[in-house]
Design a protein around this motif. Structure first.
Motif, short mmCIF file in Angstrom:
data_model
loop_
_atom_site.label_atom_id
_atom_site.label_comp_id
_atom_site.label_asym_id
_atom_site.label_seq_id
_atom_site.Cartn_x
_atom_site.Cartn_y
_atom_site.Cartn_z
N SER A 25 61.35 70.52 8.76
CA SER A 25 62.56 71.33 9.05
C SER A 25 62.37 71.39 10.59
CB SER A 25 62.30 72.65 8.14
OG SER A 25 61.83 72.46 7.15
N PHE A 26 61.84 72.38 11.68
CA PHE A 26 62.35 72.35 12.91
C PHE A 26 62.02 71.11 13.71
CE2 PHE A 26 61.01 76.33 10.42
CZ PHE A 26 62.18 76.80 10.39
N LYS A 27 61.28 70.20 13.52
CA LYS A 27 61.38 68.53 14.16
C LYS A 27 60.36 68.96 15.27
CE LYS A 27 65.67 67.12 12.77
NZ LYS A 27 67.52 66.95 13.02
N ARG A 28 59.66 69.72 15.37
CA ARG A 28 58.40 70.27 15.98
C ARG A 28 56.98 70.10 15.79
NH1 ARG A 28 61.46 74.20 18.75
NH2 ARG A 28 63.52 72.74 17.35
N PRO A 29 56.09 70.16 16.43
CA PRO A 29 54.60 70.25 16.10
C PRO A 29 54.76 71.35 15.58
CG PRO A 29 55.12 69.03 18.19
CD PRO A 29 56.14 69.58 18.02
N THR A 30 53.59 71.51 14.51
CA THR A 30 53.37 73.40 14.53
C THR A 30 52.36 74.50 15.00
OG1 THR A 30 51.07 72.95 12.65
CG2 THR A 30 53.58 72.81 11.66
N GLY A 55 48.53 71.42 13.77
CA GLY A 55 48.18 70.28 12.28
C GLY A 55 49.40 69.63 10.98
N GLY A 56 50.72 69.68 11.82
CA GLY A 56 51.95 69.38 11.57
C GLY A 56 52.68 68.93 11.94
N VAL A 57 52.84 67.80 12.71
CA VAL A 57 53.68 66.64 13.69
C VAL A 57 55.09 66.29 12.98
CG1 VAL A 57 53.00 65.15 15.33
CG2 VAL A 57 51.28 66.31 14.22
N PRO A 58 55.56 66.13 13.96
CA PRO A 58 57.34 65.45 13.22
C PRO A 58 56.53 64.31 13.88
CG PRO A 58 57.36 66.53 14.99
CD PRO A 58 55.98 66.79 15.20
N ILE A 59 57.35 63.12 12.37
CA ILE A 59 57.89 61.51 12.52
C ILE A 59 58.97 60.82 13.50
CG2 ILE A 59 56.91 59.20 11.51
CD1 ILE A 59 56.11 60.95 9.25
N MET A 60 58.46 60.68 14.44
CA MET A 60 59.33 59.76 15.31
C MET A 60 59.81 57.92 15.35
SD MET A 60 60.88 62.86 16.12
CE MET A 60 61.96 62.58 17.43
N ILE A 61 61.09 57.72 15.07
CA ILE A 61 60.82 56.03 15.09
C ILE A 61 61.75 56.29 16.09
CG2 ILE A 61 61.21 54.28 13.84
CD1 ILE A 61 59.44 55.33 11.40
N ASP A 62 61.57 55.05 17.33
CA ASP A 62 62.89 54.79 18.39
C ASP A 62 63.79 56.53 18.34
OD1 ASP A 62 62.28 51.71 17.44
OD2 ASP A 62 63.47 51.94 16.04
N ASN A 63 63.18 57.47 18.36
CA ASN A 63 63.48 58.85 19.02
C ASN A 63 64.84 59.54 17.77
OD1 ASN A 63 62.21 58.56 21.84
ND2 ASN A 63 64.27 56.96 22.90
N GLY A 67 60.66 62.68 9.46
CA GLY A 67 59.95 62.62 8.31
C GLY A 67 59.44 64.17 9.28
N ALA A 68 57.30 64.54 8.87
CA ALA A 68 56.18 65.15 9.38
C ALA A 68 55.13 64.51 8.54
CB ALA A 68 56.30 66.48 9.67
#
Length: 91
Positions: A25-30, A55-63, A67-68
């Motif tokens: 939701s916030f596009k950042r690690p918890t 324990g929550g980390v966003p998933i980034m692909i090509d910047n 998801g997370a």
């Protein structure tokens, strides 16, 4: 996708899902929320979607945020380390 070790705590199910949702939701690690609250930003505790536990980390692909991942079951810092390592392996 969801995966659970058969020996993990049942309570870890919701914890990991909520960590992933918060990170997504916030596009950042918890851990960012954890650090902000430790730094005095207590108002963050009033936002329902924030999980201030590592324990929550966003998933980034090509910047691009796509998801997370959320991990729970160890100490919270270990959860985040596992989430980061899992993403490194997937890349």
């Amino acid at each position: 996708m969801f995966n659970r070790d058969e020996n993990s705590y049942v309570g870890s199910i919701e914890a990991s899902i909520n960590k992933a949702k918060s990170s997504n939701s916030f596009k950042r690690p918890t851990s960012n929320f954890t650090n902000s609250i430790k730094g005095g930003r207590l108002e963050l505790l009033s936002i329902k979607e924030i999980v201030a536990v590592e324990g929550g980390v966003p998933i980034m692909i090509d910047n691009n945020h796509v998801g997370a991942i959320g991990i729970s079951g160890g100490r919270s810092i270990q959860d985040e380390e596992c989430a980061i390592k899992a993403l490194e392996i997937l890349k």
